[in-house]
Design an enzyme around this catalytic site. Structure first.
Site, mmCIF file in Angstrom:
data_model
loop_
_atom_site.group_PDB
_atom_site.id
_atom_site.type_symbol
_atom_site.label_atom_id
_atom_site.label_comp_id
_atom_site.label_asym_id
_atom_site.label_seq_id
_atom_site.Cartn_x
_atom_site.Cartn_y
_atom_site.Cartn_z
ATOM 1 N N ASP A 179 -76.103 -50.652 9.364
ATOM 2 C CA ASP A 179 -76.717 -51.866 9.894
ATOM 3 C C ASP A 179 -76.193 -52.951 8.962
ATOM 4 O O ASP A 179 -76.596 -53.014 7.795
ATOM 5 C CB ASP A 179 -78.246 -51.785 9.820
ATOM 6 C CG ASP A 179 -78.893 -53.017 10.425
ATOM 7 O OD1 ASP A 179 -78.471 -54.133 10.056
ATOM 8 O OD2 ASP A 179 -79.801 -52.893 11.264
ATOM 9 N N HIS A 180 -75.263 -53.756 9.451
ATOM 10 C CA HIS A 180 -74.562 -54.631 8.495
ATOM 11 C C HIS A 180 -75.494 -55.650 7.834
ATOM 12 O O HIS A 180 -75.185 -56.193 6.790
ATOM 13 C CB HIS A 180 -73.317 -55.286 9.117
ATOM 14 C CG HIS A 180 -73.592 -56.461 10.003
ATOM 15 N ND1 HIS A 180 -73.938 -56.344 11.320
ATOM 16 C CD2 HIS A 180 -73.563 -57.789 9.753
ATOM 17 C CE1 HIS A 180 -74.102 -57.545 11.843
ATOM 18 N NE2 HIS A 180 -73.885 -58.444 10.911
ATOM 19 N N HIS A 241 -81.381 -54.869 13.417
ATOM 20 C CA HIS A 241 -81.335 -55.824 12.295
ATOM 21 C C HIS A 241 -82.708 -56.423 11.969
ATOM 22 O O HIS A 241 -83.104 -56.511 10.811
ATOM 23 C CB HIS A 241 -80.384 -56.981 12.607
ATOM 24 C CG HIS A 241 -78.997 -56.551 12.980
ATOM 25 N ND1 HIS A 241 -78.333 -55.537 12.328
ATOM 26 C CD2 HIS A 241 -78.137 -56.997 13.921
ATOM 27 C CE1 HIS A 241 -77.124 -55.390 12.865
ATOM 28 N NE2 HIS A 241 -76.990 -56.258 13.831
HETATM 29 O O1 LIG Z 1 -74.763 -56.888 15.265
HETATM 30 C C1 LIG Z 1 -74.635 -58.013 15.700
HETATM 31 O O2 LIG Z 1 -74.685 -59.037 14.839
HETATM 32 C C2 LIG Z 1 -74.111 -60.296 15.183
HETATM 33 C C3 LIG Z 1 -74.694 -61.312 14.205
HETATM 34 O O3 LIG Z 1 -74.309 -60.945 12.915
HETATM 35 P P1 LIG Z 1 -74.236 -62.039 11.755
HETATM 36 O O4 LIG Z 1 -73.782 -61.266 10.583
HETATM 37 O O5 LIG Z 1 -73.252 -63.081 12.220
HETATM 38 O O6 LIG Z 1 -75.600 -62.621 11.626
HETATM 39 C C4 LIG Z 1 -74.414 -60.689 16.595
HETATM 40 O O7 LIG Z 1 -73.673 -61.841 16.942
HETATM 41 C C5 LIG Z 1 -74.023 -59.579 17.514
HETATM 42 O O8 LIG Z 1 -74.409 -59.914 18.842
HETATM 43 C C6 LIG Z 1 -74.684 -58.284 17.122
HETATM 44 O O9 LIG Z 1 -74.110 -57.215 17.875
#
Ligand SMILES: O=C1O[C@H](COP(=O)(O)O)[C@@H](O)[C@H](O)[C@H]1O
Ligand SMILES: NC(=O)C1=CN([C@@H]2O[C@H](COP(=O)(O)OP(=O)(O)OC[C@H]3O[C@@H](n4cnc5c(N)ncnc54)[C@H](OP(=O)(O)O)[C@@H]3O)[C@@H](O)[C@H]2O)C=CC1
Length: 503
Positions: A179-180, A241
């Protein structure tokens, strides 16, 4: 770090290009890759090793956060890369891959430690895990790890089924679910909050009125209509997230549950008050963007986006009120919202403190409440907003920097997470019990969406979402805190006078 082989499914894809190669390159520059390290890129495209290396080079030149790329270093880095044509469903391709991997390990005199990274669509996860086991790729006399991207299932039953299949090939301790958001520097810093100066700590030594977690984006569906129109904001952001952020703050805010254990986020999830689908409408707001204006430019509504059906009832926004029923958090609402095509790009957590502060003044009497603000992106910072004792009741809050990193030196989420996976450190990966508990909470919401028990509310692109999301907080006398803190006291990036945590 132990010698290992990085076996990348989906090596020709977007995620590999934009995130994985640049992250590996930074780790290489920082001497954080094993001395003996190989990358096998996989995909159906008929690429040679040279074509593969040329593509990796392009990705680094385009997406690396390092401005000056030195040819010599880059060439040394690229030597580790090899390509193997592989169709996920073809057994023979795995046998061929195994031979290539073994021959490389032998040439390097390296042990068969293998990290399998699945940067492919979720429809391939089960097949690949099965073939890794069947081919013998996963049964060598070294360690094996599976790094898996989201989405982990489409709902509770499919997530359980996927987990069951994966666990036939890998132990839970070998599965690293990415989960990045857990790789973002400020989220990782949450773990160290208890080391913060007591002078700042004392400002939050009072009741917490509410916690707000926002991830607003200005982008729309982009080129991902096929995926996003099935997922919606609830699966794309909320189930993973946003609930991970909730678990992190609920677990790591000093004084909160489980601070003694780094792996106790599930306690927070277990204590979440479950929702029943019939009542979900009172706690969950669902929205879809219409046309509007972002940064002065007109943008189309969701149903006019390429690949989206004009009658699509998919959600691009979700807000929810949740409660954790334990001794510490009881009575404190958690408000969560996330949406596409909103006013600004901002991921932040705000902890609003309650009515009576140490000086005995009351927020209700007109004094701004103290706020602990975690700016997770695009600007990274932890600040405390506070009206000093003795200022007029309506005085402007001052912003105390708790942790203001030098933003240029912050690692990308994928750098931290890939490094941890190579080390075998599971701290910032998502455990199965957390995934299951998240889907359990979300499942009635999905059902309420499907059965149209929760209205789909339109909002203008460039706004903060449907008005109903404001009303959700107003019911309890709260409102969203949307403004970024203005740093005073002349503090600059890289300075934090209130935090003695080593950078
Ligand atoms: O996992 C995802 O995250 C992005 C948003 O990531 P961020 O690091 O830019 O906050 C989101 O745009 C995407 O839809 C989703 O799959
Ligand atoms: N892109 C992003 O920003 C993010 C992506 N993710 C997740 O990461 C994963 C990958 O996404 P992304 O890179 O965007 O997807 P892409 O569509 O860009 O890439 C898909 C990859 O899968 C490979 N592939 C497709 N079919 C097969 C097959 N039958 N056998 C072997 N390989 C195959 C493709 O290679 P080839 O065509 O050569 O076979 C390609 O390398 C997905 O699970 C996605 O949800 C998660 C967060 C963010």
């Amino acid at each position: 770090m132990e010698a290992s082989t990085f076996i990348l499914f989906g090596a020709t894809g977007d995620l590999a290009k934009r995130k994985i190669y640049p992250a590996l390159y930074t780790l290489f520059l920082d001497n954080k890759l094993p001395d003996s390290f190989s990358v096998f890129g996989l995909g159906r495209r008929e690429w040679s090793d040279e074509t593969f290396r040329a593509n990796v080079e392009r990705s680094i030149r385009e997406f690396s956060r390092h401005e000056a790329i030195q040819d010599e270093q880059l060439n040394e880095f690229l030597e580790a890369f090899r390509f193997c044509i592989l169709d996920a469903g073809r057994k023979d391709d795995y046998v061929k891959l195994l031979r290539m991997v073994e021959s490389r390990e032998e040439a390097l005199g390296a042990p068969p430690n293998r990290l399998f990274y699945l940067s492919v669509g979720p429809e391939f996860f089960e097949t690949i895990a099965f073939q890794i086991r069947e081919s013998g790729l996963g049964s060598a006399n070294g360690w094996k790890r599976l790094v898996i991207e989201k989405p982990f299932g489409h709902d509770l039953p499919s997530a359980r089924e996927l987990n069951r299949k994966l666990s036939e090939a890998f132990e839970e301790s070998e599965i690293f679910r990415i989960d990045h958001y857990l790789g973002k520097p400020i989220v990782q810093r949450l773990e160290e909050l208890r080391e913060i100066d007591s002078s700042v700590r004392e400002l939050w030594n009072r009741p917490i009125a509410n916690v707000q977690i926002t991830a607003s984006e200005t982008v729309g569906v982009e080129e991902r209509a096929g995926y996003y129109d099935q997922a919606g904001a609830v699966r794309d952001m909320f189930q993973n997230h946003m609930l991970q952020l909730l678990m992190m703050v609920a677990t790591h805010l000093p004084g909160a549950v489980g601070v003694s254990s780094e792996r106790s986020k599930k306690q927070a999830m277990e204590s979440l008050r479950p929702l029943h689908k019939q009542e979900a409408g009172a706690f969950v707001i669902r929205g879809q963007y219409g046309e509007g204006t972002i940064s002065g430019k007109p943008v189309a509504g969701y149903t006019s986006e390429p690949g989206i059906a004009p009658q699509s009832a998919n959600d691009t926004f979700i807000a929810a009120k949740l409660r954790i029923e334990d001794d510490f958090w009881s009575g404190v609402p958690f408000y969560i919202r996330t949406g596409k095509r909103m006013k600004r790009k901002s991921t932040r957590i705000v902890v609003e403190f309650g009515e009576t502060d140490l000086s005995g003044l009351s927020a209700a009497a007109g004094k701004a409440p103290n706020l602990l603000v975690f700016e997770i992106g695009p600007n990274d910072a932890i600040t405390m907003q506070h009206v000093p004792t003795g200022s007029p009741q309506t005085g402007k809050p001052e912003t105390i920097p708790v942790y203001i990193p030098d933003r240029g030196s912050l690692p990308e989420a994928y750098e931290s997470l890939i490094y941890d996976a190579l080390l075998g450190d599971p701290t910032f990966f998502v455990r199965w019990d957390e995934v299951e508990l998240s889907w359990q909470w979300v499942q009635p919401v999905l059902e309420a969406f499907e059965q149209q028990l929760i209205p789909l509310r339109p909002y203008a692109a460039g706004s903060n979402g449907p008005d109903a999301s404001d009303a959700l907080l107003a019911e309890e006398g709260h409102h969203w805190w949307d403004n970024e803190p203005e740093l005073q006291n002349g503090s600059k990036e890289g300075e934090s006078y209130a935090c003695h945590v080593n950078h």
